[in-house]
Design a protein around this motif. Structure first.
Motif, short mmCIF file in Angstrom:
data_model
loop_
_atom_site.label_atom_id
_atom_site.label_comp_id
_atom_site.label_asym_id
_atom_site.label_seq_id
_atom_site.Cartn_x
_atom_site.Cartn_y
_atom_site.Cartn_z
N THR B 192 0.85 -1.21 0.00
CA THR B 192 0.00 0.00 0.00
C THR B 192 0.88 1.25 0.00
O THR B 192 1.92 1.30 0.67
CB THR B 192 -0.91 0.04 1.23
N ARG B 217 2.41 -6.89 8.46
CA ARG B 217 1.09 -7.36 8.89
C ARG B 217 1.06 -8.86 8.63
O ARG B 217 1.36 -9.32 7.54
CB ARG B 217 0.00 -6.63 8.10
N VAL B 219 -1.28 -12.48 9.79
CA VAL B 219 -2.40 -13.07 10.53
C VAL B 219 -1.88 -13.96 11.66
O VAL B 219 -2.48 -14.02 12.74
CB VAL B 219 -3.31 -13.88 9.59
N SER B 222 -1.65 -12.29 14.88
CA SER B 222 -2.89 -12.00 15.61
C SER B 222 -3.57 -13.29 16.09
O SER B 222 -4.45 -13.24 16.93
CB SER B 222 -3.83 -11.17 14.74
#
Ligand SMILES: Nc1ncnc2c1ncn2[C@@H]1O[C@H](COP(=O)(O)OP(=O)(O)OP(=O)(O)O)[C@@H](O)[C@H]1O
Ligand SMILES: Nc1ncnc2c1ncn2[C@@H]1O[C@H](COP(=O)(O)OP(=O)(O)OP(=O)(O)O)[C@@H](O)[C@H]1O
Ligand SMILES: [Mg+2]
Ligand SMILES: [Mg+2]
Lengths: 258, 258
Positions: B192, B217, B219, B222
């Motif tokens: 991004t 980032r 997964v 998390s």
């Protein structure tokens, strides 16, 4: 209407500001008169809706009784949407308000003239990530609480705490009529098991209170604030805009059903 | 070493707890003796490292002078890593501590015996998302602050505020020697533009203080807390584990270079 709704969750970064700004804009788009109150010293909602901070122009002055709230309300670029801005100095307010008389009811008292005038259909209050003095003030002066929950594990842990606090505010008489407006699942990525598990867990716990609208994770939603625009202005055709419009429709349908 | 480092940022959800738990575990893996202190009433670091909450077993007791910190420290499943847990009740502590004498120095005084014993190489303190009493206590009792920053727009807005607070603590004499240990960019998604712009902006502002290691980032990062495991235990070969190991290496290299 004339309903005051706190958008609160002590867990940080769950989408409180993103939901406050975008739900407010989508309700205004449906010709509801909306006031957005930024009660967070970070003043993210103030910049997210494109309004500059003005020293002494925040709700802080009204909480301490120095200024009338009406003088602090400013228009935004969105028709039917006004803002009561925050300022970074509000951080000092927590301690000043904590030491004032009737320290839990300063917000309710400051807001009373606006409530009496009944000019707005909805007053949305963006709260800071804590259950400190500012958030407790908002809850004491609200009809209901809207709880954004990120579709992640840590976000689950705080749910019982918020429920306990709501129960305490009701039982103690600080705000006997505080209701749960609803739970909004945010940053939902249906491809991950984690998100599906968290949603299932939340629905098990809160049942019908959980809005059917799931707000998807979308980069456009995180880009919009850097332009000071709600998503329906920044990129009206993206999934984030569709989701918040859908949420506004569901929110109004539930209100009508009472 | 015997260095106390606060992991703090008033912006919510930027990766303070994820960084506290995983940096602590990666330093312990490199045979550093580490104490992780959970100063957040959400008690996320306590559950993220797999320890249950025990009523009356949190640092809260020591801040009010009721218990000695040594009695509150518990081992974790990770060799060389101990924990001083939080408990949900800590939320009530903010107000009790605020009304106590020397209310900014309760943490420093409670920690003094552990500092004197110099058993730990590093003491990491996971702070709540605010610049209230608990975080100010941590900063007054720390050698330095490590600031995780999410690669998002709203995260940029709070930077000048933290810098101002650090300056005030130094100038007022509350903690003249407080340094910035470094800035860690978290949840970085290189695809991004937004993330790239935010990193460029932070480097422009903080220069060399920004760690070269960018935490992606992921997964898996998390998911790990739902198993009560740091990433190097939950999924030692994933990008999140590699990134936090890299961060631990860079952190120690900078410390050696002094
Ligand atoms: N659905 C979404 N998809 C992608 N990014 C999102 C979404 N909702 C919010 N974000 C981004 O995630 C971050 C956290 O959201 P936001 O700031 O609204 O949370 P918050 O609960 O208000 O945080 P705080 O606890 O600091 O007040 C922001 O950078 C925001 O732009
Ligand atoms: N690099 C990452 N990739 C993906 N998810 C992450 C990453 N780092 C943290 N997360 C997730 O993002 C959420 C916010 O992270 P975390 O809870 O560590 O932030 P925090 O700053 O401690 O929040 P708070 O302000 O509530 O204390 C958590 O659900 C966490 O699991
Ligand atoms: Mg916010
Ligand atoms: Mg945390």
């Amino acid at each position: 209407h004339n309903r005051v709704i706190s958008i609160a969750n002590q867990k940080g970064g769950v989408g409180k500001t993103t939901t406050s700004v975008n739900l407010a804009a989508c309700l205004a788009e449906r010709r509801q008169k909306v006031l957005l109150i930024d009660l967070d010293p970070q003043a993210n909602a103030t910049s997210g809706i494109g309004v500059g901070q003005r020293e002494g122009g925040s709700i802080y002055r009204a909480l301490l009784g120095d200024t009338h709230v009406r003088e602090l309300v400013v228009p935004t670029a969105i028709e039917h949407l006004d803002l009561l801005p925050s300022e970074v100095d509000l951080a000092g307010a927590e301690i000043d308000v904590a030491r004032a008389d009737r320290y839990l009811h300063r917000f309710a008292e400051a807001l009373a003239p606006l409530r009496a005038a009944a000019h707005y259909d909805f007053i949305l209050v963006d709260c800071p990530p804590s259950l400190g003095i500012l958030t407790m003030n908002a809850l004491c002066g609200s009809d209901s609480i809207l709880i954004p929950i990120q579709s992640e594990y840590y976000a689950l842990e705080g749910l019982t705490v918020i429920e306990r606090v709501i129960g305490q505010l009701r039982a103690s008489g600080a705000n006997p009529r505080l209701e749960i407006e609803g739970i909004v699942m945010t940053m939902y990525d249906g491809r991950t098991n984690l998100a599906q598990q968290v949603v299932a867990e939340v629905v098990k716990h809160f049942g019908e209170k959980v809005f059917e609208t799931l707000i998807p994770r979308s980069v456009r939603l995180s880009e919009a604030p850097s332009y000071g625009q709600p998503i329906i202005v920044y990129d009206k055709h993206c999934t984030g805009a569709a989701a918040y419009r859908q949420l506004a429709r569901e929110f109004l349908k539930r209100r009508k059903a009472g």
